[in-house]
Design an enzyme around this catalytic site. Structure first.
Site, PDB file in Angstrom:
ATOM      1  N   ASN A 156      38.443  34.778  38.114  1.00 27.23           N
ATOM      2  CA  ASN A 156      39.419  35.410  37.356  1.00 27.23           C
ATOM      3  C   ASN A 156      40.685  34.414  36.875  1.00 27.23           C
ATOM      4  O   ASN A 156      41.918  34.768  36.744  1.00 27.23           O
ATOM      5  CB  ASN A 156      40.170  36.357  38.018  1.00 27.23           C
ATOM      6  N   CYS A 190      45.775  42.203  42.359  1.00 31.37           N
ATOM      7  CA  CYS A 190      44.786  42.986  43.073  1.00 31.37           C
ATOM      8  C   CYS A 190      43.348  42.474  43.016  1.00 31.37           C
ATOM      9  O   CYS A 190      42.416  42.750  43.847  1.00 31.37           O
ATOM     10  CB  CYS A 190      44.523  44.466  42.754  1.00 31.37           C
ATOM     11  N   ASP A 191      43.187  41.342  42.313  1.00 26.38           N
ATOM     12  CA  ASP A 191      41.638  40.980  42.052  1.00 26.38           C
ATOM     13  C   ASP A 191      41.836  39.434  41.621  1.00 26.38           C
ATOM     14  O   ASP A 191      40.962  38.809  41.036  1.00 26.38           O
ATOM     15  CB  ASP A 191      40.973  41.518  40.878  1.00 26.38           C
ATOM     16  N   ILE A 192      42.718  38.665  42.558  1.00 24.83           N
ATOM     17  CA  ILE A 192      42.843  37.143  42.406  1.00 24.83           C
ATOM     18  C   ILE A 192      41.608  36.650  43.156  1.00 24.83           C
ATOM     19  O   ILE A 192      41.212  36.993  44.378  1.00 24.83           O
ATOM     20  CB  ILE A 192      44.050  36.644  43.021  1.00 24.83           C
TER      21      ILE A 192
END
Length: 309
Positions: A172, A166-168
């Site tokens: 990260n 969900c936060d690629i």
């Protein structure tokens, strides 16, 4: 020591532990010692407020195993802080689902619960995040291909575990080793916003509202994250790796930004047009306004661009 854990998070995989904070007279640095007992053996760890590894709401700290001397990364959460409750559970889910049992994912070592604090111990990654790498140098397609293949392998592992990151984004992903000598090893980090389908009945709150947000989530705020959510963000990441700028210049949540994303209207700067047809083809498949048409990780790994020498 004081502050023994109450086993509030035992069912989620946290070990009951204890902690002690030592205030430094005349300095702003606090020394924190914490630990647990495992199979009759005392495990002790130490960190301090000055050993911060980064910035941000849930930044990590450098921590030391007092028996072996090994250094680890540490996240600390206040149990009483309601704003940190979701992040606590997501790190516990990451530990339970063993997402880190893969060479492309940061390894979770253990989670310890004291009276007031959750301590999340992870593998210490001594490297640079992908965003810093991109800012330092323009990646050739050859170099980007190596890193993007590794990133896909990590996300493929997550999807097989029914985890949506969900936060690629470049920030990260941590790069260890060097691209120059063939030792490059990319690892995906930060599961604070991830969707763990095995443990969560309602995952709508996992959607990250930023410039990498897929258009279907802008159009429908009740839509839960799924594989296409990550694939869109992978496409944005690949574009940035090769072009050194975001693929869209409108805010994702404006009408113009939503329309551009639904139509796949990328920012076609000269650097993008100069890419090989294969690279542009993969990017445009991933950044497709129709989520049903985006490839899976398995399909993307078989794309011709990743097979080029």
């Amino acid at each position: 020591f004081s502050g023994t854990g109450t086993n509030m998070f035992k069912e989620e995989g946290a070990q009951q532990g204890f902690s002690s904070v030592t205030k430094s007279i005349g300095f702003s640095t606090d020394s924190i010692t914490f630990g647990t007992i495992e199979n009759g053996h005392l495990l002790l760890f130490e960190t301090s407020s000055s050993r911060k590894l980064g910035e941000g709401r849930d930044c990590a700290y450098r921590c030391q195993d007092l028996e072996s001397g090994r250094e680890l990364a540490l996240k600390m959460y206040k149990i009483t802080n309601p704003d940190q409750r979701r992040a606590i559970f997501h790190d516990l889910y990451a530990q339970r689902s063993q997402v880190g049992k893969h060479e492309r994912i940061v390894s979770y070592e253990r989670v310890i619960e004291s009276e007031n604090t959750i301590f999340v111990l992870m593998e210490l990654l001594n490297g640079k995040d992908l965003f810093d790498v991109i800012c330092t140098e323009a990646l050739t397609e050859e170099k980007a291909r190596v890193l993007f293949r590794q990133l896909l392998e990590g996300v493929q592992h997550l999807h097989r575990k029914q985890v949506i990151h969900c936060d690629i984004k470049p920030e990260n992903a941590m790069l260890l080793g060097s691209l120059e000598d063939g030792t490059a090893n990319l690892k995906l980090i930060d599961f604070g916003c991830s969707c763990f389908k095995e443990f969560e009945a309602d995952s709508r709150g996992c959607v990250v509202y930023d410039s990498y947000m897929p258009p279907e989530h802008v159009a429908d705020s009740k839509l839960s994250p799924s594989v296409p959510t990550d694939m869109w963000r992978l496409g944005c990441t690949l574009y940035i790796m090769l072009v050194q700028r975001p693929p869209f210049h409108n805010d994702a949540q404006t009408q113009a930004g939503l329309a551009a994303r639904q139509a796949g209207q990328l920012f076609r700067v000269p650097e993008y047009e100069a890419l090989s047809p294969e690279a542009r083809g993969l990017i445009e498949q991933l950044i497709c306004g129709d989520p049903s048409k985006r490839p899976t990780c398995d399909e993307a790994l078989n794309h011709p661009w990743l097979g080029l020498a």
